[in-house]
Design a protein around this motif. Structure first.
Motif, short mmCIF file in Angstrom:
data_model
loop_
_atom_site.label_atom_id
_atom_site.label_comp_id
_atom_site.label_asym_id
_atom_site.label_seq_id
_atom_site.Cartn_x
_atom_site.Cartn_y
_atom_site.Cartn_z
N ASP A 197 61.22 33.51 27.90
CA ASP A 197 62.00 32.69 26.96
C ASP A 197 61.76 33.17 25.53
O ASP A 197 60.62 33.25 25.08
CB ASP A 197 61.55 31.24 27.14
CG ASP A 197 62.12 30.27 26.12
OD1 ASP A 197 63.05 30.63 25.38
OD2 ASP A 197 61.63 29.12 26.08
N ALA A 198 62.85 33.50 24.82
CA ALA A 198 62.73 34.01 23.45
C ALA A 198 63.96 33.58 22.67
O ALA A 198 64.85 34.39 22.38
CB ALA A 198 62.57 35.52 23.44
N ILE A 199 64.01 32.34 22.29
CA ILE A 199 65.26 31.75 21.81
C ILE A 199 65.74 32.32 20.48
O ILE A 199 66.95 32.47 20.27
CB ILE A 199 65.14 30.22 21.75
CG1 ILE A 199 66.53 29.57 21.65
CG2 ILE A 199 64.21 29.77 20.63
CD1 ILE A 199 66.55 28.10 21.96
N VAL A 200 64.83 32.66 19.57
CA VAL A 200 65.20 33.21 18.26
C VAL A 200 64.11 34.15 17.76
O VAL A 200 62.97 34.11 18.24
CB VAL A 200 65.39 32.10 17.19
CG1 VAL A 200 66.58 31.20 17.51
CG2 VAL A 200 64.13 31.29 17.01
N PRO A 201 64.41 34.97 16.76
CA PRO A 201 63.35 35.73 16.10
C PRO A 201 62.50 34.82 15.22
O PRO A 201 62.97 33.78 14.74
CB PRO A 201 64.12 36.75 15.26
CG PRO A 201 65.45 36.13 15.02
CD PRO A 201 65.74 35.30 16.22
N TYR A 207 63.86 27.70 9.19
CA TYR A 207 65.02 26.81 9.18
C TYR A 207 64.89 25.65 10.16
O TYR A 207 65.75 24.77 10.18
CB TYR A 207 66.29 27.61 9.51
CG TYR A 207 66.55 28.73 8.53
CD1 TYR A 207 66.99 28.45 7.23
CD2 TYR A 207 66.34 30.05 8.89
CE1 TYR A 207 67.23 29.48 6.33
CE2 TYR A 207 66.57 31.08 7.99
CZ TYR A 207 67.02 30.79 6.71
OH TYR A 207 67.24 31.81 5.82
N HIS A 208 63.85 25.65 10.98
CA HIS A 208 63.66 24.57 11.95
C HIS A 208 62.92 23.41 11.30
O HIS A 208 61.96 23.64 10.55
CB HIS A 208 62.87 25.08 13.16
CG HIS A 208 62.90 24.17 14.35
ND1 HIS A 208 62.25 22.95 14.37
CD2 HIS A 208 63.50 24.30 15.56
CE1 HIS A 208 62.44 22.37 15.54
NE2 HIS A 208 63.20 23.16 16.28
N PHE A 224 59.00 28.52 18.24
CA PHE A 224 60.06 28.02 17.37
C PHE A 224 60.13 26.51 17.55
O PHE A 224 60.50 26.03 18.64
CB PHE A 224 61.39 28.67 17.76
CG PHE A 224 62.59 28.21 16.98
CD1 PHE A 224 62.73 28.51 15.64
CD2 PHE A 224 63.60 27.50 17.61
CE1 PHE A 224 63.84 28.10 14.93
CE2 PHE A 224 64.73 27.09 16.92
CZ PHE A 224 64.85 27.38 15.56
N GLY A 225 59.74 25.76 16.54
CA GLY A 225 59.68 24.31 16.68
C GLY A 225 58.57 23.92 17.63
O GLY A 225 57.40 24.19 17.38
N THR A 226 58.93 23.33 18.77
CA THR A 226 57.92 22.89 19.74
C THR A 226 58.23 23.31 21.17
O THR A 226 57.38 23.20 22.04
CB THR A 226 57.80 21.35 19.73
OG1 THR A 226 59.07 20.78 20.10
CG2 THR A 226 57.39 20.83 18.36
N LYS A 227 59.46 23.80 21.44
CA LYS A 227 59.90 23.92 22.83
C LYS A 227 60.06 25.33 23.36
O LYS A 227 60.04 25.54 24.57
CB LYS A 227 61.24 23.20 23.01
CG LYS A 227 61.19 21.71 22.78
CD LYS A 227 62.56 21.09 23.05
CE LYS A 227 62.52 19.59 22.84
NZ LYS A 227 63.84 18.98 23.18
N VAL A 251 68.30 33.39 25.29
CA VAL A 251 68.55 33.89 23.94
C VAL A 251 69.72 33.13 23.31
O VAL A 251 70.75 32.93 23.94
CB VAL A 251 68.87 35.40 24.01
CG1 VAL A 251 69.28 35.94 22.65
CG2 VAL A 251 67.68 36.17 24.56
N SER A 252 69.55 32.72 22.07
CA SER A 252 70.59 31.94 21.38
C SER A 252 71.49 32.82 20.52
O SER A 252 71.15 33.97 20.21
CB SER A 252 69.95 30.88 20.49
OG SER A 252 69.45 31.47 19.30
N HIS A 253 72.62 32.26 20.09
CA HIS A 253 73.53 32.99 19.21
C HIS A 253 73.05 32.97 17.77
O HIS A 253 73.70 33.54 16.89
CB HIS A 253 74.95 32.42 19.31
CG HIS A 253 75.14 31.08 18.66
ND1 HIS A 253 76.09 30.85 17.69
CD2 HIS A 253 74.51 29.90 18.86
CE1 HIS A 253 76.05 29.58 17.32
NE2 HIS A 253 75.10 28.99 18.01
N PHE A 254 71.90 32.34 17.51
CA PHE A 254 71.35 32.31 16.15
C PHE A 254 70.68 33.62 15.75
O PHE A 254 70.34 33.81 14.58
CB PHE A 254 70.37 31.15 15.99
CG PHE A 254 71.03 29.80 16.14
CD1 PHE A 254 72.02 29.40 15.26
CD2 PHE A 254 70.68 28.95 17.17
CE1 PHE A 254 72.64 28.17 15.39
CE2 PHE A 254 71.29 27.71 17.32
CZ PHE A 254 72.27 27.32 16.43
#
Length: 274
Positions: A197-201, A207-208, A224-227, A251-254
């Protein structure tokens, strides 16, 4: 084992509906896609397959990749982007066994297995089988072990799938922060292929609302944040686990457009034989 990444995106996928950000526009231009998370694992020795999570994009994924319908499945947690595709089982299966953790989640008052059984009680073909984390079971002649990870406020699990005939090993972190318990890390260690899991850089943590957490020695946030893990957190985990190969998923579109399709970020349709 033949591993097919059916869905490599987060809860909205890439491109995201109604989004005209540079990353989504670039994905459209290149015909690239990250649908909601799901992994297909085929044991080619016995011509049986196992599904990890039921993406809401189930129909699209199976038609696109032309992989066989699973003989069994595992659900890691109850968030819609990992579970709600189970409704697609209607009229597709005569019977289907779905395996999920038996631990009671204080946030819901039920285990993942109980929640799946309750939500899909209308599917008479469905058999939900509770399993205990850290206890290995055999599915499709493969060794499957669930491990707890950290995805507050609800319980979530990663898993390993090992072929006892070849010794090959797939590890999947599940949705998690970097704070994976030590015992779980021991089980996940030394995979031939790690899906992390690697949602954002990490640079987007500023920004969180919760910022970034679990900073490494270089001060870079691994959560990133808590999750969810950052890209940097996932890669640090891969190094710690001694992964032979790593693909970053959920992976997110962010991700900025100039980073969104760089290695080792995964895309839908990738296949690996391990």
């Amino acid at each position: 084992m033949r591993v097919t990444l059916l869905g490599t995106g987060d809860t909205t996928g890439t491109p995201t509906v109604g989004c005209d950000c540079e990353t989504c526009e670039l994905a459209r231009e290149r015909g690239l896609e990250r649908t909601r998370f799901s992994v297909h694992v085929e044991n080619e020795r016995i011509d049986e397959s196992l599904l990890i999570d039921f993406s809401p994009d189930f129909r699209t994924q199976f038609l696109r990749e032309e992989v066989p319908l699973p003989d069994a499945a595992v659900v890691t947690h109850i968030h819609f982007d990992h579970l709600d595709g189970l409704g697609n089982a209607f009229r597709l299966f005569d019977s289907l066994s779905v395996y999920a953790a038996d631990e009671t989640d204080p946030a819901t008052g039920a285990s993942v297995a109980e929640t799946v059984a309750s939500k899909y009680d209308y599917l008479e073909l469905l058999s939900v089988q509770p399993i205990t984390p850290f206890e290995t079971i055999y599915l499709c002649d493969l060794e499957v072990t669930l491990v707890p990870v950290e995805h507050p406020p609800q319980r979530c699990y990663g898993l390993t799938i090992e072929d006892p005939a070849t010794g090959s090993k797939l590890s999947v972190t599940g949705d998690t922060s970097f704070a994976i318990p030590d015992r779980s890390r021991e089980v996940l260690a030394d995979p031939d292929l790690l899906l992390a899991d690697a949602i954002v850089p990490a640079h987007l943590c500023e920004y969180h609302p919760a910022g970034g957490r679990h900073e490494g020695p270089d001060g870079v946030p691994r959560t990133f944040g808590t999750k969810h893990m950052t890209r940097e957190g996932a890669l640090a985990l891969a190094e710690e686990l001694n992964a032979e190969r790593t693909r970053l998923v959920h992976v997110s579109h962010f991700y900025p457009a100039d980073e969104a399709f760089e290695e080792p970020l995964a895309l839908d349709g990738e296949t690996y034989t391990i």
